[in-house]
Design a protein around this motif. Structure first.
Motif, PDB file in Angstrom:
ATOM      1  N   MET A 117       8.566 -33.593  -1.843  1.00  0.00           N
ATOM      2  CA  MET A 117       7.135 -33.448  -1.922  1.00  0.00           C
ATOM      3  C   MET A 117       6.727 -31.992  -1.667  1.00  0.00           C
ATOM      4  O   MET A 117       5.913 -31.453  -2.391  1.00  0.00           O
ATOM      5  CB  MET A 117       6.498 -34.386  -0.901  1.00  0.00           C
ATOM      6  N   ALA A 118       7.292 -31.388  -0.631  1.00  0.00           N
ATOM      7  CA  ALA A 118       6.899 -30.025  -0.263  1.00  0.00           C
ATOM      8  C   ALA A 118       7.145 -29.039  -1.399  1.00  0.00           C
ATOM      9  O   ALA A 118       6.369 -28.101  -1.580  1.00  0.00           O
ATOM     10  CB  ALA A 118       7.639 -29.577   0.990  1.00  0.00           C
ATOM     11  N   ARG A 119       8.199 -29.248  -2.154  1.00  0.00           N
ATOM     12  CA  ARG A 119       8.516 -28.330  -3.260  1.00  0.00           C
ATOM     13  C   ARG A 119       7.491 -28.397  -4.384  1.00  0.00           C
ATOM     14  O   ARG A 119       7.357 -27.467  -5.167  1.00  0.00           O
ATOM     15  CB  ARG A 119       9.900 -28.634  -3.804  1.00  0.00           C
ATOM     16  N   ARG A 120       6.762 -29.497  -4.481  1.00  0.00           N
ATOM     17  CA  ARG A 120       5.769 -29.658  -5.546  1.00  0.00           C
ATOM     18  C   ARG A 120       4.428 -29.036  -5.190  1.00  0.00           C
ATOM     19  O   ARG A 120       3.567 -28.899  -6.035  1.00  0.00           O
ATOM     20  CB  ARG A 120       5.571 -31.131  -5.864  1.00  0.00           C
ATOM     21  N   LEU A 121       4.233 -28.661  -3.935  1.00  0.00           N
ATOM     22  CA  LEU A 121       2.962 -28.082  -3.498  1.00  0.00           C
ATOM     23  C   LEU A 121       3.011 -26.570  -3.568  1.00  0.00           C
ATOM     24  O   LEU A 121       4.027 -25.956  -3.265  1.00  0.00           O
ATOM     25  CB  LEU A 121       2.655 -28.517  -2.068  1.00  0.00           C
ATOM     26  N   ASP A 122       1.897 -25.982  -3.930  1.00  0.00           N
ATOM     27  CA  ASP A 122       1.762 -24.523  -3.929  1.00  0.00           C
ATOM     28  C   ASP A 122       0.715 -24.187  -2.872  1.00  0.00           C
ATOM     29  O   ASP A 122      -0.488 -24.266  -3.139  1.00  0.00           O
ATOM     30  CB  ASP A 122       1.336 -24.032  -5.313  1.00  0.00           C
ATOM     31  N   VAL A 123       1.166 -23.853  -1.683  1.00  0.00           N
ATOM     32  CA  VAL A 123       0.269 -23.636  -0.550  1.00  0.00           C
ATOM     33  C   VAL A 123       0.017 -22.147  -0.372  1.00  0.00           C
ATOM     34  O   VAL A 123       0.950 -21.374  -0.174  1.00  0.00           O
ATOM     35  CB  VAL A 123       0.866 -24.230   0.744  1.00  0.00           C
ATOM     36  N   GLY A 124      -1.243 -21.763  -0.439  1.00  0.00           N
ATOM     37  CA  GLY A 124      -1.614 -20.375  -0.200  1.00  0.00           C
ATOM     38  C   GLY A 124      -1.714 -20.105   1.288  1.00  0.00           C
ATOM     39  O   GLY A 124      -0.984 -19.299   1.849  1.00  0.00           O
ATOM     40  N   THR A 125      -2.613 -20.812   1.957  1.00  0.00           N
ATOM     41  CA  THR A 125      -2.823 -20.635   3.397  1.00  0.00           C
ATOM     42  C   THR A 125      -2.712 -21.986   4.094  1.00  0.00           C
ATOM     43  O   THR A 125      -3.380 -22.942   3.704  1.00  0.00           O
ATOM     44  CB  THR A 125      -4.205 -20.029   3.682  1.00  0.00           C
ATOM     45  N   ALA A 126      -1.878 -22.055   5.118  1.00  0.00           N
ATOM     46  CA  ALA A 126      -1.723 -23.264   5.917  1.00  0.00           C
ATOM     47  C   ALA A 126      -2.379 -23.040   7.274  1.00  0.00           C
ATOM     48  O   ALA A 126      -2.032 -22.088   7.978  1.00  0.00           O
ATOM     49  CB  ALA A 126      -0.245 -23.595   6.095  1.00  0.00           C
ATOM     50  N   LEU A 127      -3.342 -23.880   7.615  1.00  0.00           N
ATOM     51  CA  LEU A 127      -3.966 -23.871   8.945  1.00  0.00           C
ATOM     52  C   LEU A 127      -3.314 -24.990   9.738  1.00  0.00           C
ATOM     53  O   LEU A 127      -3.425 -26.165   9.373  1.00  0.00           O
ATOM     54  CB  LEU A 127      -5.470 -24.123   8.848  1.00  0.00           C
ATOM     55  N   LEU A 128      -2.628 -24.644  10.817  1.00  0.00           N
ATOM     56  CA  LEU A 128      -1.855 -25.622  11.568  1.00  0.00           C
ATOM     57  C   LEU A 128      -2.367 -25.785  12.987  1.00  0.00           C
ATOM     58  O   LEU A 128      -2.455 -24.818  13.738  1.00  0.00           O
ATOM     59  CB  LEU A 128      -0.381 -25.200  11.616  1.00  0.00           C
ATOM     60  N   HIS A 129      -2.668 -27.014  13.350  1.00  0.00           N
ATOM     61  CA  HIS A 129      -3.075 -27.334  14.717  1.00  0.00           C
ATOM     62  C   HIS A 129      -1.807 -27.549  15.530  1.00  0.00           C
ATOM     63  O   HIS A 129      -1.003 -28.429  15.226  1.00  0.00           O
ATOM     64  CB  HIS A 129      -3.942 -28.595  14.741  1.00  0.00           C
ATOM     65  N   LEU A 130      -1.620 -26.731  16.555  1.00  0.00           N
ATOM     66  CA  LEU A 130      -0.389 -26.763  17.341  1.00  0.00           C
ATOM     67  C   LEU A 130      -0.671 -27.158  18.786  1.00  0.00           C
ATOM     68  O   LEU A 130      -1.755 -27.579  19.127  1.00  0.00           O
ATOM     69  CB  LEU A 130       0.290 -25.391  17.278  1.00  0.00           C
ATOM     70  N   GLY A 131       0.322 -26.996  19.616  1.00  0.00           N
ATOM     71  CA  GLY A 131       0.182 -27.277  21.045  1.00  0.00           C
ATOM     72  C   GLY A 131       0.793 -28.587  21.479  1.00  0.00           C
ATOM     73  O   GLY A 131       0.854 -28.891  22.659  1.00  0.00           O
ATOM     74  N   GLY A 132       1.227 -29.426  20.520  1.00  0.00           N
ATOM     75  CA  GLY A 132       1.827 -30.709  20.889  1.00  0.00           C
ATOM     76  C   GLY A 132       0.889 -31.568  21.717  1.00  0.00           C
ATOM     77  O   GLY A 132       1.301 -32.162  22.707  1.00  0.00           O
ATOM     78  N   VAL A 133      -0.364 -31.659  21.323  1.00  0.00           N
ATOM     79  CA  VAL A 133      -1.398 -32.345  22.106  1.00  0.00           C
ATOM     80  C   VAL A 133      -1.079 -33.826  22.294  1.00  0.00           C
ATOM     81  O   VAL A 133      -0.756 -34.535  21.338  1.00  0.00           O
ATOM     82  CB  VAL A 133      -2.776 -32.192  21.437  1.00  0.00           C
TER      83      VAL A 133
END
Length: 92
Positions: free
Chosen positions: A1-17
């Motif tokens: 799936m990931a190979r089929r996506l063309d991602v310009g900017t990824a906004l990632l929520h982190l911190g392991g909430v």
């Protein structure tokens, strides 16, 4: 799936909430998961958001920075840590 996506900017929520009420369920990614996701997606730019300043984070900014620093250089260079509360233009 990931190979089929063309991602310009990824906004990632982190911190392991996590919250005590919901047990082991996590609401945001860990830094290790973020690096792995970006390895698969190969976005042009990665912007971690919502990763410090609250008691419900189980990973600190320092942990996030260590994981990013350990990533391969081509991936590491895609991460942009933005100053909180400051507007930034993003082009991609």
């Amino acid at each position: 799936m990931a190979r089929r996506l063309d991602v310009g900017t990824a906004l990632l929520h982190l911190g392991g909430v996590r919250f005590p009420l919901t047990g082991p369920v996590r609401y945001t990614m860990t830094a290790a998961e973020a690096v792995e996701l970006c390895r698969l997606l190969a976005p042009q730019t990665v912007i971690p958001v919502h990763y410090e300043g609250w008691h419900h984070f189980h990973e600190s900014r320092a942990v996030m920075e260590r994981h990013i620093a350990a990533a391969p250089a081509d991936l590491r260079d895609r991460f942009r840590l933005l100053p909180a509360g400051t507007g930034v233009d993003i082009t991609v």
